[in-house]
Design a protein around this motif. Structure first.
Motif, PDB file in Angstrom:
ATOM      1  N   ALA A   1      40.603  52.369  41.485  1.00 30.04           N
ATOM      2  CA  ALA A   1      40.594  51.365  40.416  1.00 30.04           C
ATOM      3  C   ALA A   1      41.161  52.062  39.180  1.00 30.04           C
ATOM      4  O   ALA A   1      40.561  53.017  38.672  1.00 30.04           O
ATOM      5  CB  ALA A   1      39.197  50.844  40.165  1.00 30.04           C
ATOM      6  N   LEU A   2      42.318  51.620  38.744  1.00 29.88           N
ATOM      7  CA  LEU A   2      43.068  52.304  37.696  1.00 29.88           C
ATOM      8  C   LEU A   2      43.062  51.455  36.443  1.00 29.88           C
ATOM      9  O   LEU A   2      43.513  50.312  36.444  1.00 29.88           O
ATOM     10  CB  LEU A   2      44.506  52.549  38.159  1.00 29.88           C
ATOM     11  CG  LEU A   2      44.662  53.176  39.555  1.00 29.88           C
ATOM     12  CD1 LEU A   2      46.130  53.215  39.959  1.00 29.88           C
ATOM     13  CD2 LEU A   2      44.072  54.574  39.581  1.00 29.88           C
ATOM     14  N   ALA A   3      42.548  52.017  35.359  1.00 32.04           N
ATOM     15  CA  ALA A   3      42.482  51.288  34.098  1.00 32.04           C
ATOM     16  C   ALA A   3      43.091  52.145  33.000  1.00 32.04           C
ATOM     17  O   ALA A   3      42.887  53.354  32.946  1.00 32.04           O
ATOM     18  CB  ALA A   3      41.037  50.943  33.749  1.00 32.04           C
ATOM     19  N   VAL A   4      43.865  51.496  32.135  1.00 33.39           N
ATOM     20  CA  VAL A   4      44.458  52.165  30.989  1.00 33.39           C
ATOM     21  C   VAL A   4      44.048  51.391  29.751  1.00 33.39           C
ATOM     22  O   VAL A   4      44.247  50.172  29.688  1.00 33.39           O
ATOM     23  CB  VAL A   4      45.989  52.215  31.096  1.00 33.39           C
ATOM     24  CG1 VAL A   4      46.592  52.824  29.843  1.00 33.39           C
ATOM     25  CG2 VAL A   4      46.405  53.016  32.327  1.00 33.39           C
TER      26      VAL A   4
ATOM     27  N   ALA B   1      44.831  41.299  25.952  1.00 30.81           N
ATOM     28  CA  ALA B   1      45.217  39.944  25.568  1.00 30.81           C
ATOM     29  C   ALA B   1      46.657  39.872  25.083  1.00 30.81           C
ATOM     30  O   ALA B   1      47.248  38.802  25.042  1.00 30.81           O
ATOM     31  CB  ALA B   1      44.275  39.425  24.483  1.00 30.81           C
ATOM     32  N   ARG B   2      47.226  41.004  24.705  1.00 30.92           N
ATOM     33  CA  ARG B   2      48.606  41.037  24.218  1.00 30.92           C
ATOM     34  C   ARG B   2      49.468  41.953  25.079  1.00 30.92           C
ATOM     35  O   ARG B   2      50.307  42.710  24.580  1.00 30.92           O
ATOM     36  CB  ARG B   2      48.637  41.482  22.755  1.00 30.92           C
ATOM     37  CG  ARG B   2      47.912  40.528  21.810  1.00 30.92           C
ATOM     38  CD  ARG B   2      47.916  41.035  20.384  1.00 30.92           C
ATOM     39  NE  ARG B   2      49.270  41.181  19.840  1.00 30.92           N
ATOM     40  CZ  ARG B   2      49.986  40.185  19.340  1.00 30.92           C
ATOM     41  NH1 ARG B   2      49.492  38.953  19.340  1.00 30.92           N
ATOM     42  NH2 ARG B   2      51.189  40.392  18.852  1.00 30.92           N
ATOM     43  N   ALA B   3      49.226  41.906  26.382  1.00 36.20           N
ATOM     44  CA  ALA B   3      49.964  42.759  27.296  1.00 36.20           C
ATOM     45  C   ALA B   3      50.059  42.087  28.653  1.00 36.20           C
ATOM     46  O   ALA B   3      49.220  41.274  29.030  1.00 36.20           O
ATOM     47  CB  ALA B   3      49.282  44.123  27.432  1.00 36.20           C
ATOM     48  N   ASP B   4      51.118  42.423  29.391  1.00 33.94           N
ATOM     49  CA  ASP B   4      51.230  41.961  30.767  1.00 33.94           C
ATOM     50  C   ASP B   4      50.276  42.766  31.639  1.00 33.94           C
ATOM     51  O   ASP B   4      49.809  43.842  31.262  1.00 33.94           O
ATOM     52  CB  ASP B   4      52.668  42.150  31.260  1.00 33.94           C
ATOM     53  CG  ASP B   4      53.656  41.254  30.540  1.00 33.94           C
ATOM     54  OD1 ASP B   4      53.213  40.256  29.932  1.00 33.94           O
ATOM     55  OD2 ASP B   4      54.864  41.554  30.565  1.00 33.94           O
ATOM     56  N   ALA B   5      50.010  42.261  32.835  1.00 34.39           N
ATOM     57  CA  ALA B   5      49.140  42.974  33.760  1.00 34.39           C
ATOM     58  C   ALA B   5      49.770  44.306  34.154  1.00 34.39           C
ATOM     59  O   ALA B   5      51.001  44.467  34.161  1.00 34.39           O
ATOM     60  CB  ALA B   5      48.897  42.126  35.009  1.00 34.39           C
ATOM     61  N   LEU B   6      48.933  45.270  34.474  1.00 36.70           N
ATOM     62  CA  LEU B   6      49.419  46.555  34.946  1.00 36.70           C
ATOM     63  C   LEU B   6      50.217  46.367  36.228  1.00 36.70           C
ATOM     64  O   LEU B   6      49.911  45.509  37.062  1.00 36.70           O
ATOM     65  CB  LEU B   6      48.241  47.491  35.213  1.00 36.70           C
ATOM     66  CG  LEU B   6      47.404  47.916  34.008  1.00 36.70           C
ATOM     67  CD1 LEU B   6      46.111  48.578  34.479  1.00 36.70           C
ATOM     68  CD2 LEU B   6      48.189  48.858  33.112  1.00 36.70           C
TER      69      LEU B   6
ATOM     70  N   LEU C   1      52.322  53.958  36.700  1.00 42.22           N
ATOM     71  CA  LEU C   1      51.570  52.796  36.263  1.00 42.22           C
ATOM     72  C   LEU C   1      52.194  52.332  34.951  1.00 42.22           C
ATOM     73  O   LEU C   1      52.241  53.093  33.982  1.00 42.22           O
ATOM     74  CB  LEU C   1      50.096  53.156  36.067  1.00 42.22           C
ATOM     75  CG  LEU C   1      49.124  52.001  35.839  1.00 42.22           C
ATOM     76  CD1 LEU C   1      49.061  51.104  37.060  1.00 42.22           C
ATOM     77  CD2 LEU C   1      47.745  52.547  35.513  1.00 42.22           C
ATOM     78  N   VAL C   2      52.692  51.104  34.938  1.00 42.72           N
ATOM     79  CA  VAL C   2      53.503  50.619  33.820  1.00 42.72           C
ATOM     80  C   VAL C   2      52.859  49.355  33.251  1.00 42.72           C
ATOM     81  O   VAL C   2      52.385  48.494  33.993  1.00 42.72           O
ATOM     82  CB  VAL C   2      54.944  50.323  34.277  1.00 42.72           C
ATOM     83  CG1 VAL C   2      55.796  49.822  33.114  1.00 42.72           C
ATOM     84  CG2 VAL C   2      55.578  51.581  34.892  1.00 42.72           C
ATOM     85  N   GLN C   3      52.887  49.255  31.920  1.00 44.07           N
ATOM     86  CA  GLN C   3      52.402  48.034  31.277  1.00 44.07           C
ATOM     87  C   GLN C   3      53.308  47.678  30.106  1.00 44.07           C
ATOM     88  O   GLN C   3      53.587  48.504  29.235  1.00 44.07           O
ATOM     89  CB  GLN C   3      50.972  48.199  30.779  1.00 44.07           C
ATOM     90  CG  GLN C   3      50.383  46.874  30.252  1.00 44.07           C
ATOM     91  CD  GLN C   3      48.929  47.004  29.874  1.00 44.07           C
ATOM     92  OE1 GLN C   3      48.569  47.876  29.100  1.00 44.07           O
ATOM     93  NE2 GLN C   3      48.092  46.126  30.418  1.00 44.07           N
ATOM     94  N   ARG C   4      53.775  46.433  30.108  1.00 41.51           N
ATOM     95  CA  ARG C   4      54.557  45.904  28.999  1.00 41.51           C
ATOM     96  C   ARG C   4      53.597  45.292  27.997  1.00 41.51           C
ATOM     97  O   ARG C   4      52.914  44.317  28.300  1.00 41.51           O
ATOM     98  CB  ARG C   4      55.559  44.871  29.499  1.00 41.51           C
ATOM     99  CG  ARG C   4      56.344  44.138  28.401  1.00 41.51           C
ATOM    100  CD  ARG C   4      57.286  45.072  27.649  1.00 41.51           C
ATOM    101  NE  ARG C   4      58.374  44.339  27.030  1.00 41.51           N
ATOM    102  CZ  ARG C   4      58.405  43.957  25.747  1.00 41.51           C
ATOM    103  NH1 ARG C   4      57.396  44.249  24.945  1.00 41.51           N
ATOM    104  NH2 ARG C   4      59.447  43.298  25.281  1.00 41.51           N
ATOM    105  N   ARG C   5      53.530  45.894  26.830  1.00 41.09           N
ATOM    106  CA  ARG C   5      52.710  45.365  25.759  1.00 41.09           C
ATOM    107  C   ARG C   5      53.604  44.601  24.782  1.00 41.09           C
ATOM    108  O   ARG C   5      54.799  44.502  24.974  1.00 41.09           O
ATOM    109  CB  ARG C   5      51.965  46.505  25.069  1.00 41.09           C
ATOM    110  CG  ARG C   5      51.088  47.302  26.039  1.00 41.09           C
ATOM    111  CD  ARG C   5      50.390  48.461  25.387  1.00 41.09           C
ATOM    112  NE  ARG C   5      49.648  49.245  26.366  1.00 41.09           N
ATOM    113  CZ  ARG C   5      49.000  50.363  26.070  1.00 41.09           C
ATOM    114  NH1 ARG C   5      49.006  50.838  24.825  1.00 41.09           N
ATOM    115  NH2 ARG C   5      48.354  51.018  27.020  1.00 41.09           N
ATOM    116  N   GLU C   6      52.999  44.068  23.746  1.00 43.65           N
ATOM    117  CA  GLU C   6      53.758  43.222  22.831  1.00 43.65           C
ATOM    118  C   GLU C   6      54.914  43.973  22.183  1.00 43.65           C
ATOM    119  O   GLU C   6      56.014  43.446  22.056  1.00 43.65           O
ATOM    120  CB  GLU C   6      52.835  42.656  21.751  1.00 43.65           C
ATOM    121  CG  GLU C   6      53.495  41.639  20.827  1.00 43.65           C
ATOM    122  CD  GLU C   6      53.942  40.374  21.560  1.00 43.65           C
ATOM    123  OE1 GLU C   6      54.781  39.650  20.999  1.00 43.65           O
ATOM    124  OE2 GLU C   6      53.470  40.111  22.684  1.00 43.65           O
TER     125      GLU C   6
END
Length: 367
Positions: A10-13, A18-23, A34-39
């Motif tokens: 279970a990987l959490a960053v 609320a202002r980001a796409d899902a991991l 592990l990539v996340q597109r934020r605002e």
């Protein structure tokens, strides 16, 4: 018959979920990120195997425009991010330096301007909810494939707009090849192939269709196959690269295609293969299950699929382990902890789901 999944990680960053796409997980096995597109940025974390866990932050790429104006992708080595936008592709290095930019026609169809910067159209009402393209790196990171709205400069700004598929050099943005995508996209997704000279492009045209394009680059020329013009959503490539997993536009059938010629190797009809949701009303004729545009190969024949969209009115969405060889019917996957959303195969026998409103990514395997 059901199958209980085993939790690998279970990987959490920490992020403003609320202002980001899902991991999401990018890159081939052994080089995962592990990539996340934020605002206002795209953040990359290394993934370490055995057991799979989050390593240190690898890179942070400031975004040239808010996430509703486009998508992003990251090179397999984490050295470059490519942002797709309403009027341009932009390659950004860690820290924010712009390596190159390729301008193109506007994804808002009525616009005929060749805007040079985001500030020129950021506040325009007509640009508030544009269509969009996508980009993807080849498996070795040596090519960028991009789906854009033409024309490219120096084409006339008042010329006809059309979708183009580009192959670019990630070092300097040189357009190595281009082809008319023969589509009118609302959005698209690139699906990499293990062979870096091949790439899949799944295009969504809203209610009008879902054309599938398959590209091959031989070092000089881009050839594009449409597999007979069928409306298919591409959701996965098998580990060998020999099979493609697709869902029909109306979501009634899974189809496995031969990657070389597009012949249909297997089809699985949702209505006959998957039981109705157990909480549906027995006499409701509109409660038949249908496949989601999600899933992927766990090995050469087994795939993870789902019927979440058709289930959600009745209760908990269901995921399925589906044998495309036809040896056994789909088996429902159960989980020991709550999961959310749709499953995504990771190419090595595992798949992922999300939890905590997309802030935690769960990785699963078969028992």
């Amino acid at each position: 018959m059901s199958l209980q999944a085993c939790l690998v990680a279970a990987l959490a960053v920490p992020s403003p979920a609320a202002r980001a796409d899902a991991l999401e997980v990018l890159g081939p096995p052994g080089r995962r990120m592990l990539v996340q597109r934020r605002e206002d940025e795209t953040v990359v974390h290394a993934l370490e195997d055995d057991p799979l866990r989050v390593g240190g932050e690898t890179a942070r790429f400031p975004a040239p425009w808010p996430r509703r104006f486009g998508t992003s992708t990251v090179a397999p080595d984490g050295s470059l991010a490519v942002f797709t936008g309403t009027h341009a592709l932009r390659a950004v290095e860690p820290g924010g330096a712009v390596r190159w930019e390729v301008r193109h026609g506007c994804w808002y169809g009525a616009c005929r301007e060749m805007h040079r910067s985001f500030d020129e159209y950021a506040g325009e009402r007509n640009h508030r909810h544009p269509e969009r393209g996508s980009a993807g790196f080849s498996a070795d990171g040596e090519l960028v494939w991009a789906h854009v709205r033409g024309p490219l400069p120096p084409g006339p700004p008042d010329g006809d707009t059309h979708d183009e598929w580009l192959v670019l050099d990630p070092r300097d943005g040189t357009v190595l090849a281009r082809a008319d995508a023969r589509a009118a996209a609302a959005g698209s997704v690139h699906v990499p192939h293990p062979d870096p000279r091949q790439m899949g492009l799944s295009i969504g045209e809203g209610q009008d269709g879902s054309p599938l394009r398959w590209g091959r680059w031989d070092g000089r020329q881009l050839t594009m196959d449409d597999f007979g013009g069928r409306d298919l959503v591409l959701i996965g490539v098998s580990p060998s690269g020999g099979r493609l997993l697709t869902v029909t536009h109306d979501q009634d059938r899974l189809a496995v295609l031969d990657a070389e010629g597009g012949s249909v190797l297997a089809e699985i009809d949702a209505e006959s293969a998957v039981a109705r949701h157990p909480d549906t009303e027995p006499d409701n004729d509109e409660a038949e299950p249908y496949w989601d545009y999600a899933g992927g190969f766990l090995d050469e024949t087994d795939v993870v699929t789902s019927t979440v969209e058709s289930d959600e009115e009745w209760g908990e969405g269901r995921h399925w382990l589906t044998d495309t060889s036809g040896a056994r019917p789909p088996r429902r996957i159960t989980y020991p902890v709550p999961v959310g959303g749709l499953p995504t195969a990771l190419g090595d026998g595992t798949w992922c789901t999300t939890a905590d409103d997309g802030a935690t990514l769960q990785v699963w395997t078969r028992p």
